[in-house]
Scaffold this motif. Structure first.
Motif, PDB file in Angstrom:
ATOM      1  N   UNK A   6      32.543  35.183  60.882  1.00 13.65           N
ATOM      2  CA  UNK A   6      32.275  33.986  60.094  1.00 13.65           C
ATOM      3  C   UNK A   6      31.976  34.359  58.643  1.00 13.65           C
ATOM      4  N   UNK A   7      32.473  33.554  57.704  1.00 15.48           N
ATOM      5  CA  UNK A   7      32.326  33.872  56.293  1.00 15.48           C
ATOM      6  C   UNK A   7      30.880  33.807  55.814  1.00 15.48           C
ATOM      7  N   UNK A   8      30.032  33.061  56.503  1.00 18.99           N
ATOM      8  CA  UNK A   8      28.656  32.893  56.037  1.00 18.99           C
ATOM      9  C   UNK A   8      27.713  33.946  56.590  1.00 18.99           C
ATOM     10  N   UNK A   9      28.255  34.930  57.311  1.00 16.09           N
ATOM     11  CA  UNK A   9      27.430  36.021  57.848  1.00 16.09           C
ATOM     12  C   UNK A   9      27.687  37.283  57.037  1.00 16.09           C
ATOM     13  N   UNK A  10      26.611  37.934  56.612  1.00 18.01           N
ATOM     14  CA  UNK A  10      26.733  39.194  55.879  1.00 18.01           C
ATOM     15  C   UNK A  10      26.066  40.296  56.702  1.00 18.01           C
ATOM     16  N   UNK A  11      26.740  41.431  56.843  1.00 16.34           N
ATOM     17  CA  UNK A  11      26.235  42.554  57.632  1.00 16.34           C
ATOM     18  C   UNK A  11      25.771  43.664  56.698  1.00 16.34           C
ATOM     19  N   UNK A  42      29.667  44.567  70.203  1.00 13.65           N
ATOM     20  CA  UNK A  42      28.554  43.636  70.005  1.00 13.65           C
ATOM     21  C   UNK A  42      28.444  43.190  68.556  1.00 13.65           C
ATOM     22  N   UNK A  43      28.598  44.118  67.631  1.00 16.33           N
ATOM     23  CA  UNK A  43      28.504  43.769  66.220  1.00 16.33           C
ATOM     24  C   UNK A  43      29.643  42.832  65.812  1.00 16.33           C
ATOM     25  N   UNK A  44      30.811  43.065  66.377  1.00 20.49           N
ATOM     26  CA  UNK A  44      31.951  42.179  66.108  1.00 20.49           C
ATOM     27  C   UNK A  44      31.664  40.771  66.607  1.00 20.49           C
ATOM     28  N   UNK A  45      31.070  40.672  67.794  1.00 21.03           N
ATOM     29  CA  UNK A  45      30.695  39.354  68.327  1.00 21.03           C
ATOM     30  C   UNK A  45      29.702  38.650  67.415  1.00 21.03           C
ATOM     31  N   UNK A  46      28.663  39.376  67.005  1.00 23.02           N
ATOM     32  CA  UNK A  46      27.659  38.785  66.123  1.00 23.02           C
ATOM     33  C   UNK A  46      28.286  38.302  64.820  1.00 23.02           C
ATOM     34  N   UNK A  67      31.176  37.320  64.403  1.00 22.54           N
ATOM     35  CA  UNK A  67      31.996  36.143  64.707  1.00 22.54           C
ATOM     36  C   UNK A  67      31.156  34.946  65.128  1.00 22.54           C
ATOM     37  N   UNK A  68      29.827  35.112  65.064  1.00 19.72           N
ATOM     38  CA  UNK A  68      28.947  33.999  65.376  1.00 19.72           C
ATOM     39  C   UNK A  68      28.600  33.853  66.843  1.00 19.72           C
ATOM     40  N   UNK A  69      28.807  34.934  67.637  1.00 18.49           N
ATOM     41  CA  UNK A  69      28.524  34.873  69.072  1.00 18.49           C
ATOM     42  C   UNK A  69      27.264  35.684  69.401  1.00 18.49           C
TER      43      UNK A  69
END
Length: 205
Positions: A1-6, A71-75, A77-79
């Motif tokens: 998701x565009x609104x998530x920054x890692x 797991x990080x990919x899921x997070x 992606x908003x999951x």
């Protein structure tokens, strides 16, 4: 998701990674989710405590990085994920997991998170926390003896036989992948202000 920054926070043992993570969490509260690479140590239920205590926990192969990448990919992606939980007192992964929900800011913390290109590519900001070796070993002794039930002799032996050589071989070289190198960890007020301002700008978009 565009609104998530890692945000990836790497650096040697005792460098101050957790202090920086806590400072960001305290500032942004519920906007932050954290996953620790340490929780992805491989399970060794088949080994005795003595055998597990002799394993090299500072080598890249000690981690189930494949699972962490998933797991990080899921997070991102908003999951939500079911994150494994590692028990330092028994040198093994516990039988429980913890649910981690995605937030606007996701922090990934660990000594070797920049070693694997897949994790680096999932990080939007990469911070490497730097500290002198003598400071790091003193912090590790204090933490492992007080919080993880280790003896002083075992901490020193582990540091000399695996932690120090693995740091030099695998952790220190990943400094080149960092966007920002932070000397003195969370005590570096200028660096912390820059990081917090950058994250606040992301939230304000």
């Amino acid at each position: 998701m565009d609104d998530i920054i890692v945000v990836g926070i790497a650096g040697g043992t005792g460098s101050g990674k957790t202090t920086i993570t806590q400072t960001i969490r305290e500032h942004f509260g519920n906007e932050v989710s954290v996953i620790y690479h340490d929780n992805y140590y491989k399970a060794h239920h088949d080994l005795s405590y003595e055998e597990r205590s002799r394993l090299n926990y500072d080598h890249p192969n000690a981690f189930d990085t494949d699972l962490m990448v998933k797991d990080l990919t899921k997070l991102k992606n908003g999951e939500p994920i079911e994150c494994p939980v590692y028990d330092y007192t028994i040198h093994d992964r516990s039988n429980t997991t913890m649910t981690i929900h995605p937030s606007s800011i996701i922090i990934v913390e660990g000594i070797l998170i920049f070693y694997d290109k897949r994790i680096r590519d999932l990080c939007d900001i990469k911070l490497f926390v730097d500290a002198d070796a003598d400071v790091r070993i003193l912090r590790r002794i204090k933490r492992d003896v007080k919080e993880r039930g280790r003896s002083l002799d075992s901490v020193i032996d582990q540091y000399l036989t695996t932690v120090k050589p693995m740091h030099e071989a695998f952790v220190e070289p990943t400094k080149k992948f960092a966007d920002i190198i932070i000397p003195e960890g969370g005590q570096n007020k200028v660096a912390m202000e820059m990081v917090i301002n950058r994250l606040q700008a992301h939230l304000n978009r």
